[in-house]
Scaffold this active site. Structure first.
Site, PDB file in Angstrom:
ATOM      1  CG  HIS A  26      -1.689   1.265   1.353  1.00 27.51           C
ATOM      2  ND1 HIS A  26      -2.809   1.516   0.604  1.00 27.51           N
ATOM      3  CD2 HIS A  26      -1.498   2.361   2.120  1.00 27.51           C
ATOM      4  CE1 HIS A  26      -3.292   2.706   0.910  1.00 27.51           C
ATOM      5  NE2 HIS A  26      -2.507   3.248   1.832  1.00 27.51           N
ATOM      6  CG  ASP A  56      -5.216   4.013   4.291  1.00 25.51           C
ATOM      7  OD1 ASP A  56      -5.712   3.899   5.413  1.00 25.51           O
ATOM      8  OD2 ASP A  56      -4.282   4.794   4.047  1.00 25.51           O
TER       9      ASP A  56
END
Length: 1019
Positions: free
Chosen positions: A262, A374
């Site tokens: 990420h 996220d």
């Protein structure tokens, strides 16, 4: 037995730490190191490789904040190492506890080809698996000395977040730079013991399996010769063979591990550094794919692929090869992992348009899963957009961060505004940076809420944010956990494989309706006001530019600016990344964003101006006013919500001016504003104490209260300064009632000036002619810290819910706190309007650039009536990660619209965001497209992206009911096709009769139409 357990666990930890792990590299020799420190910003690879070098020793300081240093390491493999595996160990001074948040490096061969990235958990470079001895080693390292910004306890304000304010002191010391022998057997022993030790710790004390593992570990440790770990490692591994080969139970939970890293497209580093983070990580991951045939890696964000393509083509070539092999998997289908609360309707749609189109054009891949682990909450508009983009799965992780209520599902159907459902997974492992530890895997099993109905979950696996992605140790864990008694079964596989299996076994999953509200990070709706204003203005300018350019192309042969609009959309979409638009990045990011939005504005205004000039032809001067306002229409000269439409005889909520607006003094030092449609009383404090609607004979402001009341709160959350506002902020409030200036202006407005703290605010209150609306222009010279500024409107309305605009519709949220779920929404998102209504009469507050709002209700003792107070969130002043967040001058426009229906709220929300335009010398501009039903909003009119000259129209039902509307085109059309978001037909073309087509829309339905022009010129 308890004592045996604790003794063995302590023994295992010490032996691993002090004897076995150090023996992974039993022999080493130092490398020679030289360095060149690049001045200023990073340089091209060729320049970095060619620059002169100076000697540097291990232990020496290096790297000022945001600097780049080019190291060269040289050495010779000792002859006596022949036949052994040799690696270079290159430690730039890493802290292994902070992967992704400090210095990083990318290793190059002498010819400039990339090898792999260097990160705190990935410091090795393979030299040879069975070396001959005597090989010369020469490697270059492009090392970035990104400063450590993040310190969780506490968050410390720092000037390191911008290269303009950071100091130039070195941040790191060069650590180990060696050639070393890798003992593969010892390395495997470490993996065996770590997996078994972590599994043992998670099993119940009463579990026989725990004790089987414990005894096996004891035997293995007994077999290790602490003076000769390498010579005894194989013997120790043999003691573990039996427990490692015991198969998992038939009912064991199944985890699909997906290699992942990420990477925030900006956050505690600027955009330019993300370009390098992505290159390092993808270099790492393509190398790992070559070494590990069972490994699969997934990467989202088309922007990040585009960056590698542009800046690191040699890395991109490796990525394309791995994608073609099916093991490097593009996911997400969006340009970036954007915020989904604040992007406007078209912007959120274009995230999918540009993301999916990139993956189709570059790789021939139709991405089916939307990957947003996220983001700070998820809009209820997303399910419909996901399906209209041709995707069918959705993944999120952030909801596990909610602080009040535990989300009740991990695999479920998510139903959006219009009723569209998308199959959704929320990984129970509760992290998007999993390392597949025993604790994480056991937590996933315990946490999974679909037990009995479903058997599998997904685990994004790898260090993020430049931490290097998945490591070989993680892959080794997965191999051992593939079929191991006492554990979930873990296997690396593509996300689509997981979703196919999950859907097949659990298609009857429960349903969650509406937004996925994150009970955390609510202040992201307000932090960094200029970034949010830049986004809002850019979105509306893009819509205008497409509308006017398409109109001019069809009517006047104007050259439609395909390339410019494509580029500008991508720029705006990038800045909607979930740490830019929410205002949670370092100062550098927001400083650059302001400059970027300025450039975007200038270019879009130029495009609009060019289109208007083309429509005007050679006629000089003068002009017909073309209003960009209400979102529906019937043909003529008014641009409604992005579509050229006619000005209705009488818009709801609007009437011919019955009186010119006036400002009159009243007793007590106040003033009365009146335009015949509204009468507004302002007291001597400059506060609005009455807004009377004569037509309804109705007072808007609750008795005994004052509206347009600016309120100041302390704002010091428990954590996450720029992200959070905690509920206790409401416990203390200062009403800003002192007034310096209260006077009418020559333009018929009322000017109010106040000073507070170190700040100053000036407001202009006005009633436009013929409009039932109180306009408020606010300029704040803001110099507070850790404060929260709100604008309050206490309304005499009994409403148990608000209607807050979201993409392609509106959401209802409660005004009460009946449940913990209701109470947790104490700060929420609205786009251009918030509407409250009793049957037959409502009030809207519209705005041009704010997003956060809150609403509370109280019962008055005097008359037992209900006061519903709606407050807009204007400014904050957190000090981390930007110590000067929002300091300076800000301008806001908002308005109170009494007597407003939902349709009025929609129209007025557009009106306050879209400027008037003049076509020089024109007697009027016929609309390119119009619709017959006021409930139907046209969100975009443009030429098709394929250059065919077809006109594309996107529209939606805006009020939450069914609509039947005729779409009329102001140009000859051959056919009309219903398309997906990417302008690909999904229904057969319909031949028009010249009068348009009739559409039937369900509540909040989005429809994209492609109108083929008869005898189109192809402009």
């Amino acid at each position: 037995m308890h004592n045996d357990r604790t003794v063995t666990e302590a023994r295992l930890k010490r032996v691993l730490d002090e004897r076995i792990r150090p023996a992974v590299y039993p022999e080493s020799v130092p490398l020679t190191v030289t360095v060149w420190n690049a001045p200023g910003e990073p340089v091209p690879v060729a320049e970095g490789l060619a620059a002169g070098r100076e000697p540097i020793e291990v232990g020496a300081p290096w790297g000022p904040p945001w600097g780049t240093s080019w190291f060269t390491v040289t050495g010779t493999v000792p002859e006596e190492w022949a036949g052994r595996t040799v690696e270079a160990l290159l430690d730039l001074g890493f802290d292994e506890n902070m992967p992704g948040f400090q210095c990083e490096g990318l290793v190059y061969r002498p010819d400039g080809s990339p090898v792999k990235g260097l990160n705190p958990r990935n410091q090795w470079v393979r030299i040879g698996e069975s070396v001959a001895g005597g090989e010369e080693v020469l490697l270059h390292i492009e090392a970035s000395s990104n400063p450590v910004i993040l310190d969780y306890h506490p968050f410390v304000p720092t000037e390191l977040g911008d290269r303009l304010t950071a100091d130039d002191a070195p941040r790191y010391r060069l650590a180990r730079m060696d050639l070393a022998v890798l003992d593969g057997v010892v390395w495997e022993l470490v993996q065996d013991l770590e997996v078994l030790g972590e599994l043992m710790a998670e099993l119940s004390v009463d579990s026989p399996r725990r004790w089987e593992i414990l005894r096996a570990v004891e035997r293995a440790l007994d077999a290790v010769d602490l003076q000769d770990v390498g010579g005894s490692a194989e013997r120790a591994r043999e003691q573990l063979t039996e427990v490692l080969s015991a198969p998992a139970h038939a009912s064991a939970h199944r985890i699909s591990a997906v290699g992942h890293a990420h990477i925030d497209s900006a956050w505690l580093w600027p955009l330019r550094e993300t370009v390098r983070k992505v290159a390092r990580t993808t270099a790492n991951m393509t190398a790992l794919l070559e070494d590990e045939p069972d490994f699969v890696y997934a990467m989202s964000q088309a922007q990040q692929f585009a960056w590698i393509k542009e800046h690191r083509p040699e890395v991109y070539a490796r990525v394309k090869k791995a994608v073609a092999e099916g093991r490097f998997v593009p996911v997400g289908g969006m340009w970036v992992e954007s915020d989904t609360n604040m992007p406007g309707s078209e912007a959120l749609a274009r995230q999918f348009v540009h993301g999916k189109r990139f993956f189709l054009e570059e790789f021939g891949i139709e991405t089916e899963e939307v990957w947003l682990p996220d983001t700070f909450g998820y809009s209820a508009a997303l399910p419909q957009l996901v399906r209209l983009a041709g995707a069918k799965w959705f993944l999120t992780q952030k909801i596990s961060w909610s602080r009040t209520n535990k989300f009740p599902h991990h695999t479920f159907w998510w139903e959006g505004l219009d009723g569209t459902r998308v199959f959704t997974h929320f990984p129970p492992i509760d992290t998007y940076n999993s390392r597949l530890s025993g604790q994480e895997v056991a937590h996933a099993v315990r946490n999974f809420q679909e037990k009995g109905g479903a058997t599998r979950s997904l685990a994004p696996t790898g260090w993020g944010d430049g931490g290097g992605g998945t490591t070989r140790e993680m892959v080794a864990r997965a191999k051992r956990l593939a079929d191991l008694e006492g554990s979930a079964r873990v296997v690396f596989e593509r996300p689509s494989a997981f979703f196919e299996k999950a859907h097949a076994e659990y298609g009857h999953a429960p349903v969650w309706v509406g937004e996925l509200y994150l009970e955390l990070h609510r202040a992201t709706l307000t932090s960094q006001a200029k970034t949010k204003q830049g986004n809002r203005r850019s979105e509306h300018l893009l819509r205008e530019a497409e509308l006017w350019a398409a109109t001019a192309a069809v009517r006047a042969g104007f050259r439609y600016p395909y390339e410019a609009l494509d580029r500008l959309w991508k720029t705006v979409l990038l800045h909607q990344f979930h740490d830019i638009l929410p205002g949670t990045s370092i100062a550098w990011v927001h400083r650059e964003a302001a400059a970027t939005y300025g450039a975007v504005t200038a270019e879009l205004e130029s495009i609009v101006g060019g289109a208007l000039a083309a429509l005007a032809g050679d006629a000089p001067g003068g002009g017909t006013v073309v209003f960009n306002a209400a979102p529906h229409g019937r043909g003529g000269a008014v641009a409604h919500g992005g579509a050229l439409v006619d000005s209705p005889d009488r818009d709801p909520g609007h009437a011919p001016a019955s009186a010119s607006p006036t400002v009159r003094a009243r007793e007590g030092g106040g003033f009365t504003l009146d335009n015949g449609l509204l009468r507004v009383e302002v007291d001597g404090r400059g506060l609005v104490v009455s807004v009377y609607d004569p037509e309804a004979d109705r007072e808007t402001i609750a008795p005994g209260t004052a509206a347009n009341l600016l309120q100041l709160h302390p704002d010091f959350p428990n954590m996450w300064d720029a992200w959070d506002v905690d509920h206790f902020y409401r416990n203390t409030v200062t009403d800003l009632t002192d007034v310096e200036t209260l006077e009418p202006t020559d333009e018929g407005a009322l000017r109010v000036v106040r000073a507070f703290g170190s700040s100053r605010v000036e407001q202009l209150l006005s009633l436009p002619a013929g409009v039932r609306r109180l306009d408020i222009e606010t300029e704040v010279d803001w110099h507070e810290t850790e404060k929260f500024l709100k604008a309050a409107f206490p309304l005499d309305v009994h409403a148990d819910r608000t209607s807050a605009e979201t993409q392609f519709g509106h959401l209802h949220r409660p005004t009460h706190t009946n449940t913990s779920w209701d109470a947790a929404k104490f700060e929420a998102c609205a786009h251009r309007f918030v509407h409250l209504e009793e049957p037959g009469w409502g009030v809207a507050v519209v705005n041009d650039s704010t997003y956060g709002y809150d609403v509370t209700r109280a019962v008055r003792e005097a008359d037992t009536g209900t006061t519903t107070t709606l407050r807009l969130s204007l400014l904050r002043a957190p000090r981390f990660p930007d110590p000067r967040t929002d300091q300076g001058t800000h301008r806001f426009r908002y308005a109170l619209v009494p007597g407003a229906s939902l349709g009025d709220a929609v129209r007025e929300g557009y009106r306050i965001n879209l400027p008037e335009r003049r076509v020089p010398g024109s007697a009027g501009v016929e609309p390119l497209v119009s619709v017959s039903d006021d409930a139907v909003v046209i969100s975009a009119i443009k030429l098709a992206d394929d250059g065919s000259g077809d006109v594309v129209v996107r529209l939606y039902e805006s009020l939450g009911g069914r609509a039947r509307a005729r779409l009329s085109a102001g140009f000859p059309t051959a056919s009309v096709s219903v398309c997906d978001l990417l302008e690909r037909p999904v229904a057969a073309a319909t031949t028009t009769d010249g009068d348009g087509v009739v559409l039937s829309l369900r509540p909040f339905e989005i429809v994209t139409l492609r109108l083929a022009r008869r005898a189109a010129s192809g402009v």
